[in-house]
Design a protein around this motif. Sequence first.
Motif, PDB file in Angstrom:
ATOM      1  N   PHE A 110       0.819  -1.211   0.000  1.00  0.00           N
ATOM      2  CA  PHE A 110       0.000   0.000   0.000  1.00  0.00           C
ATOM      3  C   PHE A 110       0.857   1.267   0.000  1.00  0.00           C
ATOM      4  CE2 PHE A 110      -3.500  -2.834   1.347  1.00  0.00           C
ATOM      5  CZ  PHE A 110      -4.423  -2.427   0.410  1.00  0.00           C
ATOM      6  N   LEU A 135       2.017   1.654  -3.516  1.00  0.00           N
ATOM      7  CA  LEU A 135       0.884   2.000  -4.384  1.00  0.00           C
ATOM      8  C   LEU A 135       0.524   3.477  -4.234  1.00  0.00           C
ATOM      9  CD1 LEU A 135      -1.349   0.950  -6.309  1.00  0.00           C
ATOM     10  CD2 LEU A 135      -2.767   0.587  -4.289  1.00  0.00           C
ATOM     11  N   PHE A 136       0.359   3.929  -2.984  1.00  0.00           N
ATOM     12  CA  PHE A 136       0.006   5.339  -2.770  1.00  0.00           C
ATOM     13  C   PHE A 136       1.128   6.251  -3.239  1.00  0.00           C
ATOM     14  CE2 PHE A 136      -2.953   3.644   0.596  1.00  0.00           C
ATOM     15  CZ  PHE A 136      -4.097   3.942  -0.118  1.00  0.00           C
ATOM     16  N   LEU A 194       0.738   6.548  -6.970  1.00  0.00           N
ATOM     17  CA  LEU A 194      -0.436   7.330  -7.345  1.00  0.00           C
ATOM     18  C   LEU A 194      -0.229   8.807  -7.027  1.00  0.00           C
ATOM     19  CD1 LEU A 194      -3.381   5.000  -6.281  1.00  0.00           C
ATOM     20  CD2 LEU A 194      -2.268   5.237  -8.503  1.00  0.00           C
ATOM     21  N   LEU A 195       0.451   9.090  -5.918  1.00  0.00           N
ATOM     22  CA  LEU A 195       0.623  10.496  -5.534  1.00  0.00           C
ATOM     23  C   LEU A 195       1.867  11.108  -6.165  1.00  0.00           C
ATOM     24  CD1 LEU A 195      -0.500  10.325  -1.819  1.00  0.00           C
ATOM     25  CD2 LEU A 195      -1.758  11.098  -3.809  1.00  0.00           C
ATOM     26  N   ARG A 221       2.281  10.619  -9.498  1.00  0.00           N
ATOM     27  CA  ARG A 221       1.866  10.871 -10.885  1.00  0.00           C
ATOM     28  C   ARG A 221       1.700  12.361 -11.097  1.00  0.00           C
ATOM     29  NH1 ARG A 221      -3.180   9.786 -11.922  1.00  0.00           N
ATOM     30  NH2 ARG A 221      -3.309   8.901 -13.990  1.00  0.00           N
ATOM     31  N   THR A 280      -2.128  13.407 -11.135  1.00  0.00           N
ATOM     32  CA  THR A 280      -3.022  13.267  -9.983  1.00  0.00           C
ATOM     33  C   THR A 280      -3.335  14.623  -9.375  1.00  0.00           C
ATOM     34  OG1 THR A 280      -2.081  11.100  -9.518  1.00  0.00           O
ATOM     35  CG2 THR A 280      -3.317  12.136  -7.740  1.00  0.00           C
ATOM     36  N   PHE A 303      -4.427  14.390  -0.267  1.00  0.00           N
ATOM     37  CA  PHE A 303      -4.400  12.932  -0.085  1.00  0.00           C
ATOM     38  C   PHE A 303      -3.204  12.506   0.760  1.00  0.00           C
ATOM     39  CE2 PHE A 303      -6.911  12.776  -4.188  1.00  0.00           C
ATOM     40  CZ  PHE A 303      -8.065  12.359  -3.580  1.00  0.00           C
ATOM     41  N   ARG A 304      -2.057  13.100   0.452  1.00  0.00           N
ATOM     42  CA  ARG A 304      -0.829  12.743   1.157  1.00  0.00           C
ATOM     43  C   ARG A 304      -0.976  13.023   2.652  1.00  0.00           C
ATOM     44  NH1 ARG A 304       4.486  15.865  -0.585  1.00  0.00           N
ATOM     45  NH2 ARG A 304       3.378  17.442   0.618  1.00  0.00           N
ATOM     46  N   LEU A 335      -3.753  13.317   4.409  1.00  0.00           N
ATOM     47  CA  LEU A 335      -4.761  12.477   5.047  1.00  0.00           C
ATOM     48  C   LEU A 335      -4.219  11.071   5.305  1.00  0.00           C
ATOM     49  CD1 LEU A 335      -7.609  13.288   5.820  1.00  0.00           C
ATOM     50  CD2 LEU A 335      -8.419  11.847   3.969  1.00  0.00           C
ATOM     51  N   ILE A 336      -3.515  10.528   4.314  1.00  0.00           N
ATOM     52  CA  ILE A 336      -3.001   9.168   4.476  1.00  0.00           C
ATOM     53  C   ILE A 336      -1.901   9.139   5.544  1.00  0.00           C
ATOM     54  CG2 ILE A 336      -1.759   7.301   3.275  1.00  0.00           C
ATOM     55  CD1 ILE A 336      -3.345   8.188   0.753  1.00  0.00           C
ATOM     56  N   TYR A 337      -1.225  10.263   5.709  1.00  0.00           N
ATOM     57  CA  TYR A 337      -0.166  10.321   6.717  1.00  0.00           C
ATOM     58  C   TYR A 337      -0.717  10.465   8.144  1.00  0.00           C
ATOM     59  CZ  TYR A 337       4.134  11.507   9.042  1.00  0.00           C
ATOM     60  OH  TYR A 337       5.195  11.491   9.887  1.00  0.00           O
ATOM     61  N   PRO A 355       4.047   7.185   6.740  1.00  0.00           N
ATOM     62  CA  PRO A 355       5.464   7.536   6.696  1.00  0.00           C
ATOM     63  C   PRO A 355       6.219   6.775   5.611  1.00  0.00           C
ATOM     64  CG  PRO A 355       4.847   6.746   8.883  1.00  0.00           C
ATOM     65  CD  PRO A 355       3.626   6.736   8.064  1.00  0.00           C
ATOM     66  N   LEU A 413       5.651   8.316   2.301  1.00  0.00           N
ATOM     67  CA  LEU A 413       6.466   9.527   2.119  1.00  0.00           C
ATOM     68  C   LEU A 413       7.891   9.172   1.725  1.00  0.00           C
ATOM     69  CD1 LEU A 413       5.477  11.990   4.969  1.00  0.00           C
ATOM     70  CD2 LEU A 413       4.693  11.903   2.614  1.00  0.00           C
ATOM     71  N   LEU A 414       8.436   8.134   2.370  1.00  0.00           N
ATOM     72  CA  LEU A 414       9.801   7.707   2.030  1.00  0.00           C
ATOM     73  C   LEU A 414       9.869   7.243   0.579  1.00  0.00           C
ATOM     74  CD1 LEU A 414      10.876   5.776   5.242  1.00  0.00           C
ATOM     75  CD2 LEU A 414      11.712   7.970   4.434  1.00  0.00           C
TER      76      LEU A 414
END
Lengths: 291, 277
Positions: free
Chosen positions: A87, A90-91, A94-95, A97, A100, A106-107, A109-111, A172, A175-176
């Motif tokens: 995941f 994948l994220f 997608l982030l 691209r 996008t 999105f970044r 929120l997912i963090y 995290p 982000l890496l």
Amino acid sequence: MRNTLWEVFLFVGPSLLLLLIFTVLPVITSLFLSITDFNAYSFMDWSRTNIVWFQNFIEVLHDDLFWKSVFNTIYAFLLAYPTTIFFSLLFAFLLNRKETYFKNFFRLLIYLPSVTSTIAVAVVWSWILNPKYGLLNWFLSFFGVPRQEWLSDTKWAMFAVVALVVWKAIGPNMLLFIAGLQGIPEELYEAAEIDGANRWQQFFYITLPGLKPILLFVSVMLGIGYLQLFEEPYMLTGGGPLNSTLSIVLYLYQKGFRAFEFGYASSVAFILFLMIFGLTYIQMKLRIYQE
Amino acid sequence: MRKRKVGIVQQIFVHGFLILASIVTATPFFWMISTSFKTPQEIYTIPPKFIPSEITLKNYVDLFKGVNFGRPLLNTIIIALIAPPLSILLNSMAGYAFSKFRFKGRELLMLLILGTMMIPGQMTLIPAYLVVRFLNMLNTYRGIIIPGLVGAGSIFFWRQFIKGIPDEIIESAKIDGANELLIYFKIILPLSTPFLVTSFVFAFIGAWNAFLWPLIVATDERMYTLPVAVSIIAGQYGENIGTILAGSTLVVLPILIVFLIAQKYVIRGIAMTGLKF
């Protein structure tokens, strides 16, 4: 010009002292404790502590509950590790691209989950997983899924623990991976495209090799982190049902700070250390041979 | 710039997936806050009510009147405000010495310090507890704060960061008669502001959320930290879930606010620490 001893002492001394007292000294003490029968009585009378040499280790290795906790921890690791990597990658793709939209949103929120207290969040999770009033069972009922006892069914409990672990770990690592992706030079892709490489070939021959250093770092850190699984099972299940989510550190905590069998718990800690060390070593070796 | 034609189907698929992931991520937070403002009738109901039709503060009132959450809140605020500056001071001073000082055995000492990173926290947990007990610091702020102040990793990152500050600035300050302390406070720290803020945010979040160590050394009710208090009331049978979730909200919300304000620094920090390896 050299610095005076006084200056070195002033700047490095306090840190060094704290490291000595709270890390170096404890490691030595830990090794010593693991060969003693230090327990609750030892607090009142230190002289009641005996050196038992390898008795603790022998007992630990014959302790079914310990092996259960090792099995559970490895099981959790095997579930959580690929899921997290998948995941996060994948994220990250997608982030990363260009096409996008709302990347920052999105970044962010997912963090978000990773900065919050596992303890506080686990309370909400157990409420969502509540068999009677939980959101999840209500949601699944639309798909005809019968009511499940997520946290008190040995079949599901570990999945619930791992889900919380992964939910917190994706941010995290994503982000890496994004940082890693951005470090791959654009020209490589352009050259590959001119040479007629398709998207999959670009992925396998440029992206993956380019991500290798980050992948190694993430793998090692995740390995170390997941073998130390504690807060999630502590809060969600307390190690149950039937010890199906009892992790090594949870067992260590119970032995050490519930039963006050410090000698025994120290042996468990030492075995955990060897496991973490071994895993890190294997991962390092594997990657180096692949180069 | 690489230009690629992107189909509308792909765009819809990607964004749809991201929106779905965002909903899954945000649901627990939303549900926590929403439930903490509900009356018991609306909490224990199926189908669940997403927005409470009647907003009540009773859960929060109970938190402070019934289970005495005031003290844990105060403890956590004190710890999360004292620990980060102290930790940054110690780690950055050592980091400065290891990057710019000239003394015998500097690299060897740094290597030894880095070696301590291999030791997992669980191995030192029991002896560190015994040390704190021996020093009579159980159930004190000192006992909660001091053992975690210095980290080999932090010293290392500070060292790497300060290495980027040109030697000439330091040398010229020395020629002007500045001593190391003055240089540290007047030159090194001001030039490290971005890293300083990042470190502070991380240290604050870490101190606020810390669980295992406070759980072990702060066993007296008056010394509970917020996460410990939440874990205790969550374990009490029959406690109203609304009250427990109000407690959770109190732990999570300040961190979310701090994070949203300082997100730029946090994200930069993650990228920085990761890329150094």
